[in-house]
Every structure is written in C-alpha cells, then in structure tokens.
Design a protein around this motif. Sequence first.
Motif, PDB file in Angstrom:
ATOM      1  N   SER A   1      -7.071   3.258  -0.959  1.00  0.00           N
ATOM      2  CA  SER A   1      -6.050   2.229  -0.751  1.00  0.00           C
ATOM      3  C   SER A   1      -4.796   2.755  -0.053  1.00  0.00           C
ATOM      4  N   CYS A   2      -4.559   4.031  -0.130  1.00  0.00           N
ATOM      5  CA  CYS A   2      -3.304   4.552   0.420  1.00  0.00           C
ATOM      6  C   CYS A   2      -3.355   4.654   1.938  1.00  0.00           C
ATOM      7  N   ILE A   3      -2.148   4.629   2.521  1.00  0.00           N
ATOM      8  CA  ILE A   3      -2.060   4.707   3.962  1.00  0.00           C
ATOM      9  C   ILE A   3      -1.462   6.065   4.321  1.00  0.00           C
ATOM     10  N   ALA A   4      -2.245   6.860   5.062  1.00  0.00           N
ATOM     11  CA  ALA A   4      -1.770   8.191   5.444  1.00  0.00           C
ATOM     12  C   ALA A   4      -1.292   8.162   6.880  1.00  0.00           C
ATOM     13  N   GLU A   5      -0.035   8.553   7.054  1.00  0.00           N
ATOM     14  CA  GLU A   5       0.523   8.651   8.388  1.00  0.00           C
ATOM     15  C   GLU A   5       0.699  10.123   8.707  1.00  0.00           C
ATOM     16  N   ALA A   6       0.557  10.501   9.969  1.00  0.00           N
ATOM     17  CA  ALA A   6       0.694  11.906  10.330  1.00  0.00           C
ATOM     18  C   ALA A   6       1.785  12.120  11.363  1.00  0.00           C
ATOM     19  N   ALA A   7       2.549  13.163  11.141  1.00  0.00           N
ATOM     20  CA  ALA A   7       3.571  13.574  12.123  1.00  0.00           C
ATOM     21  C   ALA A   7       3.196  14.977  12.572  1.00  0.00           C
ATOM     22  N   TYR A   8       3.331  15.226  13.897  1.00  0.00           N
ATOM     23  CA  TYR A   8       2.849  16.515  14.413  1.00  0.00           C
ATOM     24  C   TYR A   8       3.949  17.556  14.645  1.00  0.00           C
ATOM     25  N   ASP A   9       5.219  17.086  14.503  1.00  0.00           N
ATOM     26  CA  ASP A   9       6.321  18.079  14.519  1.00  0.00           C
ATOM     27  C   ASP A   9       7.516  17.512  13.757  1.00  0.00           C
TER      28      ASP A   9
ATOM     29  N   PHE B   1       0.834  -1.213   0.000  1.00  0.00           N
ATOM     30  CA  PHE B   1       0.000   0.000   0.000  1.00  0.00           C
ATOM     31  C   PHE B   1       0.868   1.261   0.000  1.00  0.00           C
ATOM     32  N   PRO B   2       0.565   2.196  -0.915  1.00  0.00           N
ATOM     33  CA  PRO B   2       1.372   3.421  -0.944  1.00  0.00           C
ATOM     34  C   PRO B   2       1.199   4.224   0.342  1.00  0.00           C
ATOM     35  N   GLN B   3       2.316   4.673   0.857  1.00  0.00           N
ATOM     36  CA  GLN B   3       2.276   5.436   2.099  1.00  0.00           C
ATOM     37  C   GLN B   3       2.399   6.928   1.813  1.00  0.00           C
ATOM     38  N   ILE B   4       1.604   7.712   2.547  1.00  0.00           N
ATOM     39  CA  ILE B   4       1.665   9.182   2.433  1.00  0.00           C
ATOM     40  C   ILE B   4       1.909   9.726   3.828  1.00  0.00           C
ATOM     41  N   LEU B   5       2.884  10.636   3.956  1.00  0.00           N
ATOM     42  CA  LEU B   5       3.141  11.228   5.262  1.00  0.00           C
ATOM     43  C   LEU B   5       2.591  12.650   5.292  1.00  0.00           C
ATOM     44  N   ILE B   6       1.743  12.888   6.296  1.00  0.00           N
ATOM     45  CA  ILE B   6       1.214  14.244   6.484  1.00  0.00           C
ATOM     46  C   ILE B   6       1.958  14.836   7.666  1.00  0.00           C
TER      47      ILE B   6
ATOM     48  N   LYS C   1      11.100   5.166   9.425  1.00  0.00           N
ATOM     49  CA  LYS C   1      10.338   3.913   9.546  1.00  0.00           C
ATOM     50  C   LYS C   1       9.627   3.523   8.255  1.00  0.00           C
ATOM     51  N   LEU C   2       9.001   4.514   7.626  1.00  0.00           N
ATOM     52  CA  LEU C   2       8.152   4.200   6.465  1.00  0.00           C
ATOM     53  C   LEU C   2       9.014   3.780   5.286  1.00  0.00           C
ATOM     54  N   ASP C   3       8.719   2.555   4.732  1.00  0.00           N
ATOM     55  CA  ASP C   3       9.582   2.067   3.647  1.00  0.00           C
ATOM     56  C   ASP C   3       8.918   2.105   2.282  1.00  0.00           C
ATOM     57  N   SER C   4       7.601   2.346   2.238  1.00  0.00           N
ATOM     58  CA  SER C   4       7.039   2.516   0.897  1.00  0.00           C
ATOM     59  C   SER C   4       6.371   3.893   0.774  1.00  0.00           C
ATOM     60  N   LEU C   5       7.083   4.878   1.297  1.00  0.00           N
ATOM     61  CA  LEU C   5       6.586   6.252   1.282  1.00  0.00           C
ATOM     62  C   LEU C   5       6.642   6.805  -0.137  1.00  0.00           C
ATOM     63  N   GLN C   6       5.515   7.304  -0.585  1.00  0.00           N
ATOM     64  CA  GLN C   6       5.478   7.816  -1.971  1.00  0.00           C
ATOM     65  C   GLN C   6       5.207   9.311  -2.057  1.00  0.00           C
ATOM     66  N   LEU C   7       4.693   9.882  -0.985  1.00  0.00           N
ATOM     67  CA  LEU C   7       4.344  11.314  -1.054  1.00  0.00           C
ATOM     68  C   LEU C   7       4.406  11.919   0.339  1.00  0.00           C
ATOM     69  N   ILE C   8       4.868  13.134   0.408  1.00  0.00           N
ATOM     70  CA  ILE C   8       4.906  13.836   1.694  1.00  0.00           C
ATOM     71  C   ILE C   8       4.100  15.124   1.551  1.00  0.00           C
ATOM     72  N   LEU C   9       3.126  15.313   2.458  1.00  0.00           N
ATOM     73  CA  LEU C   9       2.345  16.555   2.484  1.00  0.00           C
ATOM     74  C   LEU C   9       2.824  17.340   3.699  1.00  0.00           C
ATOM     75  N   LEU C  10       3.449  18.492   3.439  1.00  0.00           N
ATOM     76  CA  LEU C  10       4.177  19.192   4.496  1.00  0.00           C
ATOM     77  C   LEU C  10       3.600  20.582   4.765  1.00  0.00           C
ATOM     78  N   ASP C  11       3.268  20.825   6.018  1.00  0.00           N
ATOM     79  CA  ASP C  11       2.835  22.169   6.405  1.00  0.00           C
ATOM     80  C   ASP C  11       4.096  22.990   6.707  1.00  0.00           C
ATOM     81  N   LEU C  12       3.980  24.309   6.590  1.00  0.00           N
ATOM     82  CA  LEU C  12       5.174  25.128   6.830  1.00  0.00           C
ATOM     83  C   LEU C  12       5.299  25.526   8.295  1.00  0.00           C
ATOM     84  N   LYS C  13       4.181  25.931   8.871  1.00  0.00           N
ATOM     85  CA  LYS C  13       4.256  26.451  10.232  1.00  0.00           C
ATOM     86  C   LYS C  13       4.069  25.308  11.232  1.00  0.00           C
ATOM     87  N   LEU C  14       5.197  24.963  11.818  1.00  0.00           N
ATOM     88  CA  LEU C  14       5.195  23.840  12.760  1.00  0.00           C
ATOM     89  C   LEU C  14       5.909  24.253  14.040  1.00  0.00           C
TER      90      LEU C  14
END
Lengths: 629, 135
Positions: free
Chosen positions: B31-39, B5-10, B49-62
């Motif tokens: 089908s995709c798996i979305a993982e979230a990081a808060y900082d 499953f394609p992984q997406i990191l938010i 950790k993520l080995d099939s990461l295909q996309l990263i959605l990145l906020d600027l203000k963290l």
Amino acid sequence: MKIKTRFNITVVLFSGIIAGVLIFLATTDNHVKKTSEQDELAKNISQGAIELSYLANDYLIHREDRQIERWRASFARFSARIAGLRPETANEKLLVKNMVASVRQLEMTFNDVLSGVQKSRTNQGDDYLFSELFSVSSSRLAVQTQGLFSDSQRLSRQIRSRLDRLANIRTFLVYAILFLFAIFLLANYILTYRRTMRSVAALRAGMKIIGEGDLDYKMKREWDDELGEVAEAVNQTTAELKKVTASKTELQKEIIERKQAEEAVRKSEEKYRLLFENMTEMFQILEPIFGNKGTATDFRYVEINRASERLVGKTRKEIEGKRAKELWGIVEEYWLEMLEKVLKTGEPVHMENYSRELNKYYDLYAWKANESRVAIIFSDISERKRAEEALRITADELAATNKELESFSYSVSHDLRAPLRAIKSFSDILLEDYSDILNQDGADLLKRIGTSTNRMSAIIDDMLSLAKISRESMNSQEIDLRSIADAVVNDLRESEPERTVEITIARALPAFADARLMHIALMNLIGNAWKYTGKNPTACLDIGMMTKENENVFFIQDNGAGFDMSLAHKLFQPFHRLHTDSQFSGTGIGLAIVNKIVQRHGGRIWAESEIGKGSTFYFILAGPGGSKR
Amino acid sequence: MPKDFPQILIVDDDNDCVFLTKRALRKIRPSCIAEAAYDGNHAIDLLAKLDSLQLILLDLKLPGMGGIEILHFIKKQERLKRIPVIVVSSSSMEKDIQESYEAGAAKFIHKSLNFSEFTKSLQTVVDTYLNDTIG
C-alpha cells in the motif's frame, strides 16, 4: 732532690761558712787589736812610772817650780793611761786596782814632798831638814814608782799571754772549719758526680737508641732531678718527633699523590687539547656580554677549535676575542637567550640550530664552562636534517597516498559492492520469484552466481580489513591473550555447535599488545586451526606460550590438514592459498592480516607443519618500547 | 497522488539499489508509495512536495550533498524533523554508523548482499516506524 737545690744548698752553706769565718776573724782581730793596745798602754805606763820617778828626783834636786808643772803634766798623762786600762782577768783587775791605789799614794807622796819643800823654804837654811825630807821622799817616790813600774810590767805580760792564747784558738778554729768544709765539698762532689754521671750515661745510651731510629724507646727516669726532666723532655720530643716523622711520611705520600694528580691533570688537559683541536665538530667557548638591564646583548668568542675555523671560514686570530656583533653585525635574540639561560641556570641546553650563513643545521650542546663562559659543541646534522626533510616529504607523500588509498578502499567497498549486491539480489529474486518457470539447471546457475558474489564480497571485505590493519592506530598495553582466545573459541563453538574440538588454552598468556588487533589475529589463527581440523573427527587445538631465549613465544597448534613446508614462504602473502577452495574455503587474506598485526607489534610469525599431521603457528610480540610502528 | 497512502522517500543514487528497495517495500507493504531521489537537491525538492511522508531511507554516499548533510537539513526543518530517517548503507564502518546516529538517524541498516536478509531488516523498520492506515 734536684741538682739546682743541691747547688743552692751548697752555695748557701759555703757562703755561710765563709761569712762565719770572716766574722769570726774580724771579731777576734778586733779583740787582738784592743788587747795589743792594752799591752802598749801597760808598757807606756811602765815608761811613765820611770819618767815620774826621774821628774820627782829632778825636782828634789833642783826644787824649781817649773819641774813641778812638768811632773804634774806627766802624772796627768800617767793617770789617764791607767784609767784607760780595761782589765779582763781577775789578776789583771787586781793589778790595775793596785796600780790605781799606788798612783793615789804617789800623788800624796809628791804633795807631801811639795809641802816639805815649802816648809824648808820658809825655814831657810834648814838643810838638814831638807836633806832628811829629800832622802825620805825620794825613796818613797822611788818605791812607789818602782811598784807601779813592776805592776804595769806584770800587766803587760798577762795581757800578752792572753793575746797568745787568743791567736792559738783563732788559728785552730780556722783550720778546723776549713777542714770540715773540705770534707763537705768532697762528699758533695762525689755524690753529685756519681748521680749526674749515671743519668748522663743513661741519657747518652737512650739518645743513641733513639738516634738509631727507635722512636718508640722510652727513657728511664733515674732521679727526680733536672736530668730526669731532660729524660722526660727527650721522651716527649721523641713522641713529637714520631708524630712529625709520621706526618712527614704522610706528607711525602701526599706530595707523590699530588704529583700524580698533577700529571693526570696535565695528561687530561693534553687529551682535552687534542680532542678540542682534532674533533671534527665545532667547539667554541663563548662569553656572553651583559647590557645595562642585565640581559645578554652580545657575546665574545673566547676560544674556538680548528673545526670551527674551517667551517666558519675565518682564522682563530680573526675570531678569538672578538664580539659577535663586530664579526657578524647582528646576533639573533634566541641565541643570546640561550647563552644567558645556560649561564644563569647552570643547566646544559641541547638544541638544533640553523645557520643561514653556512646553510647548515647544527645539533648543539651548550653547557656552563665557568662563571662567565659557555662551552658549545656543534655537531653538523645537515645531512641528517636533509635526510629527515626528504623523509618528511616521503612521509607526507605516503600520507597522501594512504589517504588516496583510503578513499579508494571506501570506493571499492561501496562501488564494487553495489553492483555485486545487485547481481546477487537479482539472482536471489529470480530464484525466489521465478522458481516455478526455472528448470534445475537454471536454478543451479543462479545459485552459482550467488556463491561467486558471496566470495567476491568476502574478498572485498578482507582486502578492506587488511588495508585497515596497516592504517589503524595502536594502543598497546599489558593484556592477557587468554581472555581473547577464550572469546574467539566461544564464538567458533557457537558457530558450529555440532563439532567436537578439544581445545586447551594456557592459564595465562600475558602480552604487551593492542587488544583489538590481537583479537583479529587470534580470530584468524584459531579460526584457521578450527577450519583445517574440520575433517578430523578428533580435532585437537593447543593454545599456549613458551619462553625461548628470553622471549615469549605464543603458539597455536592443531592436528589438522597441515601444509607443505616447502610452500611456507607463501603462507603470509595476501591472496596466496595453499589449499583449494573446494578443500577449505578462504580468501587467502587471513594470515596476511595476522602477519601485518604481528609486524605492527614489532614481532614476527612463523609456522611449522606436516601434511596430514597438523600445523603450529608461532609468534613473538616485542615488549614495551621494542615495537616498531 | 492519493493522500492517505503512506509515503516513503528513498534517497539513493544507484538505480539498482532503488529498484531493489522498492521491490522489497512492495513485498512488505504494497500500500505504501515509495518515491526516489537520486541526489541531495532532488531529495530536498521531493521533501517539500511530499505531504504524507512517513519514512525516509537515506544512503550515505551520494553525489554532491552527502547523506549526513541531508540528514542535518531534515533535522533542521520543523515540518520534517519528526519523520524517522533510516540510514541504509553498504558501509559497515563504525565511523559512518556513529555519525549517522549523531546526526539524528533513527536506525542504521546494512545493505545486505542477500536480498531476503535485506528485505527482513527493512520489514522490521517499516513495522516499527510506518503508520499503517490501510494495511
């Protein structure tokens, strides 16, 4: 002919005549003398003849030999005298010739007498014979001597008559010459006198005219002589005199001008002195002292004014003539460099200076006073400096505040928007995903949540852009607002293609402004006009420019809803609206933004309106250099 | 975790935001798996950790490490630098957009107030950058 020439001729003639007369007199005198001698000679000859006759008779009586000697001696003198005669006329020559012949006969006769006497002596006693001889000889001798006597007497007479004639001629000639000479002199005198007198009279008259001041008068040259030359000389002198007189007038003028200039200089000096003494600024004249290397190592105070005394806290006596190092112990390097620079380049220096001793800031202006001195005016700018300092602190504080505001704005945009977005999104999801279980009222409420969040988002956006307008840097240049207006109008037409609005834009709208900011301003102004004509089926917009009191006034006119002029003062305040949102939507920020933009361009904005008839917004932008940022 | 499953990191500190993004992604690509990081640190942990990461959605203000810093970090990692990073921000400031692209962002999308609009822009990104193995 010149007088001198005439004079010379006269002298030469005079001398010649005198010399001639003298030579004539001398020669004739000699002649007379010689003639007189001849006359004397002739007389002597007469006496000699008588003497010879006596001596012969004496001898005939006494017959002594001694008497023969005496006769012969007398005869010799007599013959010599006759030989000395120099006859001139024919008569005289004839007489002399006769006399020479008579002398020869006389000698022969005497010789005959002598031989007769000898004979009678040898024939002693022949007295008869002797008496015969005696009577014959004595008569012969007597006749002959008598002849000689009379001849010499005649000669003498002849000579004397010649002498008389000569004397007469001489006298006549002398008189004649003297007479002619007198006539010549007289004529010469009359001629010279007349000419000279006429010339002199003309000169005198001319001199009188010139003397009366007519330096243009020209003397006439009567004759080509010395007086003529004098006239010429006088003419030249008059011309020279005229020049001199002219230059004299100029000289006088110059003297007056110079006096005036001196007076002006004196007055100026006095003014300068007054200014120097009474000005509140320090004024000092300094003389840099140069060291061995040719760089200024110290300076001397030449002159300081009263303000300097007061501010420095020392009297003029204490300062003037003193070296800075003497007075203060130390001289700052930059100060010496400044003095040296002014003196060497001759270019004035304008700088600010802080005096630690006096705790004062000075704005000083130094310039080269002369080859070795520098003049400096110190303006006390301590007050200004302190104000500037305070201003700087305020500005720093302001900058800090701005920075805070910026980060605040950022936070607002982000942090306020995030929950807003969540609300909006959740209500959107509810509407979309749960529409089947929502009744009409619930759906309506969710829509209202959506509208409110949209409005709030718009307000946040406008707030941010208003804050941004104040902070953003400006880049003003010559632009044409027409192209911006065109772009804005195109966007509006595209956003609401169903509306028909008649829009007129002036052919050229030249302005000195920041294009980006002007785009925002026109977007708001034209957008407003577009919006408020929304309910007018024959909407009309006019965008143009007019010139009023040398200023370009831009305007945007519409025939829309208009507003109440009594509320016009609230028009440009942020969040103040003159219409309800149900009439015309809006945040109340747009005109505040426009106002801010116009202000940043150093201009101003105002509006005229009438409810139901439309509004006109006017604005002026300051030209280059006129903007206050 | 199923490998295929394609992984997406938010990367976003806002819970609501993560919730909405995940919801949108589920709609677009279940089908995709979305993982979230808060900082930042959390994100770095997950990236390892993520080995099939295909996309990263990145906020600027963290909080702490900012979005741009995380972007720089990713672009330095040999293993990660090819993974497309999409900056998702509520900011519309030119400065932020420019900085993001300079740091190597593949795209900059705006957190739209309207959920369906946001979903639409996310759809485009996913279609472009996600390797669709399952469909």
